[in-house]
Design a protein around this motif. Structure first.
Motif, PDB file in Angstrom:
ATOM      1  N   ALA A 103      40.647   0.955 -32.529  1.00  0.00           N
ATOM      2  CA  ALA A 103      40.031   1.646 -33.666  1.00  0.00           C
ATOM      3  C   ALA A 103      38.631   2.167 -33.392  1.00  0.00           C
ATOM      4  O   ALA A 103      38.058   2.864 -34.236  1.00  0.00           O
ATOM      5  CB  ALA A 103      40.011   0.717 -34.886  1.00  0.00           C
ATOM      6  N   GLY A 104      38.082   1.858 -32.234  1.00  0.00           N
ATOM      7  CA  GLY A 104      36.796   2.444 -31.888  1.00  0.00           C
ATOM      8  C   GLY A 104      36.884   3.921 -31.561  1.00  0.00           C
ATOM      9  O   GLY A 104      35.883   4.642 -31.625  1.00  0.00           O
ATOM     10  N   ARG A 105      38.092   4.394 -31.238  1.00  0.00           N
ATOM     11  CA  ARG A 105      38.252   5.799 -30.844  1.00  0.00           C
ATOM     12  C   ARG A 105      37.998   6.768 -31.997  1.00  0.00           C
ATOM     13  O   ARG A 105      37.204   7.705 -31.851  1.00  0.00           O
ATOM     14  CB  ARG A 105      39.629   6.010 -30.230  1.00  0.00           C
ATOM     15  N   PRO A 106      38.656   6.610 -33.158  1.00  0.00           N
ATOM     16  CA  PRO A 106      38.353   7.553 -34.240  1.00  0.00           C
ATOM     17  C   PRO A 106      36.928   7.444 -34.759  1.00  0.00           C
ATOM     18  O   PRO A 106      36.393   8.402 -35.332  1.00  0.00           O
ATOM     19  CB  PRO A 106      39.371   7.181 -35.330  1.00  0.00           C
ATOM     20  N   LEU A 107      36.281   6.304 -34.522  1.00  0.00           N
ATOM     21  CA  LEU A 107      34.894   6.126 -34.956  1.00  0.00           C
ATOM     22  C   LEU A 107      33.949   7.049 -34.191  1.00  0.00           C
ATOM     23  O   LEU A 107      32.839   7.346 -34.657  1.00  0.00           O
ATOM     24  CB  LEU A 107      34.483   4.669 -34.761  1.00  0.00           C
ATOM     25  N   GLN A 108      34.400   7.541 -33.037  1.00  0.00           N
ATOM     26  CA  GLN A 108      33.569   8.452 -32.241  1.00  0.00           C
ATOM     27  C   GLN A 108      33.324   9.782 -32.960  1.00  0.00           C
ATOM     28  O   GLN A 108      32.462  10.567 -32.543  1.00  0.00           O
ATOM     29  CB  GLN A 108      34.208   8.695 -30.877  1.00  0.00           C
ATOM     30  N   ALA A 109      34.047  10.021 -34.041  1.00  0.00           N
ATOM     31  CA  ALA A 109      33.806  11.223 -34.847  1.00  0.00           C
ATOM     32  C   ALA A 109      32.407  11.224 -35.456  1.00  0.00           C
ATOM     33  O   ALA A 109      31.920  12.270 -35.894  1.00  0.00           O
ATOM     34  CB  ALA A 109      34.852  11.333 -35.958  1.00  0.00           C
ATOM     35  N   LEU A 110      31.760  10.059 -35.462  1.00  0.00           N
ATOM     36  CA  LEU A 110      30.419   9.964 -36.041  1.00  0.00           C
ATOM     37  C   LEU A 110      29.316  10.327 -35.055  1.00  0.00           C
ATOM     38  O   LEU A 110      28.157  10.476 -35.452  1.00  0.00           O
ATOM     39  CB  LEU A 110      30.176   8.536 -36.549  1.00  0.00           C
ATOM     40  N   ILE A 111      29.651  10.481 -33.777  1.00  0.00           N
ATOM     41  CA  ILE A 111      28.640  10.835 -32.792  1.00  0.00           C
ATOM     42  C   ILE A 111      28.047  12.207 -33.138  1.00  0.00           C
ATOM     43  O   ILE A 111      28.776  13.171 -33.380  1.00  0.00           O
ATOM     44  CB  ILE A 111      29.230  10.868 -31.366  1.00  0.00           C
ATOM     45  N   GLY A 112      26.727  12.257 -33.150  1.00  0.00           N
ATOM     46  CA  GLY A 112      26.038  13.496 -33.493  1.00  0.00           C
ATOM     47  C   GLY A 112      25.759  13.656 -34.975  1.00  0.00           C
ATOM     48  O   GLY A 112      25.013  14.561 -35.371  1.00  0.00           O
ATOM     49  N   LYS A 113      26.330  12.781 -35.799  1.00  0.00           N
ATOM     50  CA  LYS A 113      26.118  12.861 -37.242  1.00  0.00           C
ATOM     51  C   LYS A 113      24.789  12.203 -37.618  1.00  0.00           C
ATOM     52  O   LYS A 113      24.270  11.339 -36.898  1.00  0.00           O
ATOM     53  CB  LYS A 113      27.259  12.164 -37.983  1.00  0.00           C
ATOM     54  N   PRO A 114      24.209  12.617 -38.766  1.00  0.00           N
ATOM     55  CA  PRO A 114      22.882  12.105 -39.135  1.00  0.00           C
ATOM     56  C   PRO A 114      22.919  10.680 -39.679  1.00  0.00           C
ATOM     57  O   PRO A 114      23.932  10.235 -40.230  1.00  0.00           O
ATOM     58  CB  PRO A 114      22.441  13.084 -40.226  1.00  0.00           C
ATOM     59  N   LEU A 115      21.798   9.973 -39.503  1.00  0.00           N
ATOM     60  CA  LEU A 115      21.615   8.703 -40.184  1.00  0.00           C
ATOM     61  C   LEU A 115      21.464   8.973 -41.681  1.00  0.00           C
ATOM     62  O   LEU A 115      20.877   9.982 -42.078  1.00  0.00           O
ATOM     63  CB  LEU A 115      20.360   7.990 -39.663  1.00  0.00           C
ATOM     64  N   LEU A 116      21.974   8.083 -42.497  1.00  0.00           N
ATOM     65  CA  LEU A 116      21.984   8.285 -43.946  1.00  0.00           C
ATOM     66  C   LEU A 116      21.382   7.083 -44.650  1.00  0.00           C
ATOM     67  O   LEU A 116      21.507   5.947 -44.182  1.00  0.00           O
ATOM     68  CB  LEU A 116      23.425   8.496 -44.435  1.00  0.00           C
ATOM     69  N   PRO A 117      20.742   7.292 -45.799  1.00  0.00           N
ATOM     70  CA  PRO A 117      20.072   6.182 -46.483  1.00  0.00           C
ATOM     71  C   PRO A 117      20.992   5.248 -47.246  1.00  0.00           C
ATOM     72  O   PRO A 117      20.629   4.106 -47.524  1.00  0.00           O
ATOM     73  CB  PRO A 117      19.107   6.888 -47.441  1.00  0.00           C
ATOM     74  N   ARG A 118      22.195   5.726 -47.600  1.00  0.00           N
ATOM     75  CA  ARG A 118      23.122   4.908 -48.383  1.00  0.00           C
ATOM     76  C   ARG A 118      24.384   4.656 -47.567  1.00  0.00           C
ATOM     77  O   ARG A 118      24.986   5.593 -47.020  1.00  0.00           O
ATOM     78  CB  ARG A 118      23.493   5.608 -49.693  1.00  0.00           C
TER      79      ARG A 118
END
Length: 259
Positions: free
Chosen positions: A70-85
Motif C-alpha cells: 500500500a505504499g505504492r499508491p501513497l506515492q501520488a502525494l509526492i510533490g503535493k503541498p503540506l497542508l494545515p488540516r
C-alpha cells in the motif's frame, strides 16, 4: 453488508487501543508510527518546508497480504503541498485507492510538518461504558483520546451515534462527520477525526477474517487498497496478525524505528 452483519452479532469486550506517534527528528523529516490490534505501520515523510518530497513505508504487521504493497499508491502525494488540516489530504489523492490506516497516518504527518511541531502522540481507547459505570445503558461504549498523556476528547457511543457529551450528542461518526469537523479549528478537528477512526476501527475486533480465503469474501465495498477489485481476490488473511493490548498499552510502539 456482510461485515456489518457479522459485527452486530458480537458483543464488544475489553479495551481496544490505538496509538499514533509523530516525531520530527529534523526540520525536513517527520517519522510516524501507528499501531493497534490489527495494524502496525510506519512512514517517513521528507519535505522542503512547503511540499512533500519523499514517502517511505514500513509494514511491520497487517491483516491482509496485500497491505504491504500500500505504499505504492501513497506515492501520488509526492510533490503535493503540506497542508494545515489533516482532513485536507483527501483532496490530493483518491482515498479509496489507499490503505486507510496508512493514509490516516500520512494526513497527520503532513499537518505535523506544516505546523512545525516536534513530537506528538495520540492514544485512543474504546471500552464498554458498563465497565466504568454500572448504571450505563446496555451496549454503550466509551471512546477516549489522549494526546501526549492528557485526555483531550471523550465520547459515549451507542452504535454509530455520539450520545455524550451534550455538545456532540446526536452526531453519527459516519455520514456528515467531516462536514461537521470542518467547522472546528484545526486542532479540534484533528482530535475528532482521530477519535472517530479509533471508534470505527475498534469494531474490527468483532470481525473474524482468519477463516476467509480472501478479502473478497468479506463483502466490503472497494473503500481501501486491499478491497479494490485488483487486490481483493488475492488479499489473503495473515495468520496470527492480531495482538491484544487491553492491559498492555506500554508494549505498543515499543519498537519504533525509521522506515
Amino acid at each position: 453488508m456482510l461485515w456489518r452483519n457479522q459485527m452486530s452479532d458480537v458483543p464488544f469486550e475489553g479495551i481496544y487501543r490505538r496509538q499514533i506517534d509523530l516525531d520530527a527528528p529534523d526540520a525536513q523529516t517527520v517519522v510516524g508510527w501507528l499501531e493497534d490490534e490489527s495494524h502496525h505501520f510506519g512512514l517517513t515523510l521528507v519535505h522542503d518546508g512547503t511540499h512533500i518530497r519523499e514517502l517511505r513505508m514500513e509494514a511491520a504487521r497487517y491483516p491482509w497480504s496485500t497491505c504491504a504493497e500500500a505504499g505504492r499508491p501513497l506515492q501520488a502525494l509526492i510533490g503535493k503541498p503540506l497542508l494545515p488540516r489533516a482532513s485536507q489530504l483527501g483532496t490530493l489523492a483518491d482515498v479509496r485507492l489507499q490503505c486507510t490506516h496508512l493514509f490516516d497516518l500520512a494526513s497527520l504527518m503532513v499537518a505535523h510538518a506544516h505546523a512545525g511541531r516536534s513530537h506528538r502522540r495520540y492514544h485512543g481507547t474504546v471500552e464498554p461504558l458498563a465497565t466504568l459505570r454500572p448504571d450505563a445503558p446496555a451496549g454503550w461504549l466509551r471512546a477516549t483520546l489522549c494526546r501526549d498523556g492528557a485526555v483531550v476528547l471523550q465520547w459515549d457511543l451507542h452504535e454509530d451515534r455520539i450520545m455524550a457529551p451534550a455538545r456532540h450528542a446526536g452526531r453519527t461518526i459516519y455520514h456528515g462527520f467531516r462536514d461537521w469537523t470542518e467547522t472546528l479549528d484545526a486542532e479540534e478537528a484533528e482530535q475528532a477525526l482521530v477519535l472517530r477512526r479509533v471508534a470505527f476501527v475498534s469494531n474490527g475486533r468483532r470481525i473474524k477474517i482468519e477463516h476467509l480465503g480472501s478479502a473478497a469474501e468479506l463483502g466490503q465495498a472497494p473503500v481501501c487498497y486491499s478491497f479494490q477489485p485488483a487486490q481483493r481476490e488475492h488479499a489473503i488473511p495473515i495468520p496470527n496478525s492480531r495482538r491484544r493490548y487491553d492491559t498492555k498499552p506500554d508494549e505498543m510502539l515499543a519498537e519504533r524505528r525509521f522506515p
